[in-house]
Design a protein around this motif. Structure first.
Motif, PDB file in Angstrom:
ATOM      1  N   GLN A  55       0.825  -1.206   0.000  1.00 14.72           N
ATOM      2  CA  GLN A  55       0.000   0.000   0.000  1.00 14.72           C
ATOM      3  C   GLN A  55       0.860   1.257   0.000  1.00 14.72           C
ATOM      4  O   GLN A  55       0.539   2.243  -0.673  1.00 14.72           O
ATOM      5  N   ASP A  80       1.399   6.521  -7.000  1.00 18.29           N
ATOM      6  CA  ASP A  80       0.294   7.402  -7.387  1.00 18.29           C
ATOM      7  C   ASP A  80       0.677   8.877  -7.305  1.00 18.29           C
ATOM      8  O   ASP A  80       0.153   9.701  -8.051  1.00 18.29           O
ATOM      9  N   LYS A  91       2.233   1.753  -3.441  1.00 18.84           N
ATOM     10  CA  LYS A  91       1.178   2.259  -4.327  1.00 18.84           C
ATOM     11  C   LYS A  91       0.964   3.750  -4.115  1.00 18.84           C
ATOM     12  O   LYS A  91       0.780   4.508  -5.077  1.00 18.84           O
TER      13      LYS A  91
END
Length: 76
Positions: free
Chosen positions: A54, A61, A57
């Motif tokens: 996570q 992003d 990610k």
């Protein structure tokens, strides 16, 4: 010199491996209780693997990650 190595053997066999001997003996009477430590370790590792993915990610992003192959000098 032999006494030194026998001392190391005594340290490991008689003291440091006693919890493992206890778990081995416990497995004969209760498999679930003997393996609870393994399951707890697996759950902790799985949790932190998901957490790490996570975080990766999030950085991807936000375009904070440099994925250029020349990001490290030894790759160019």
């Amino acid at each position: 010199m032999r006494a030194f190595f026998e001392g190391i053997q005594t340290l490991f066999v008689d003291f440091l491996f006693k919890p493992l001997d206890w778990l081995r003996a416990l497995e004969l009477s209760n498999w679930w209780l003997a393996n609870i430590f393994s399951w707890i370790a697996i759950l902790i590792c799985a949790y932190y693997t998901v957490y790490w993915c996570q975080e990766l990610k999030k950085h991807q992003d936000n375009n904070e990650e440099n994925q250029d192959t020349t990001a490290h000098s030894f790759l160019s």
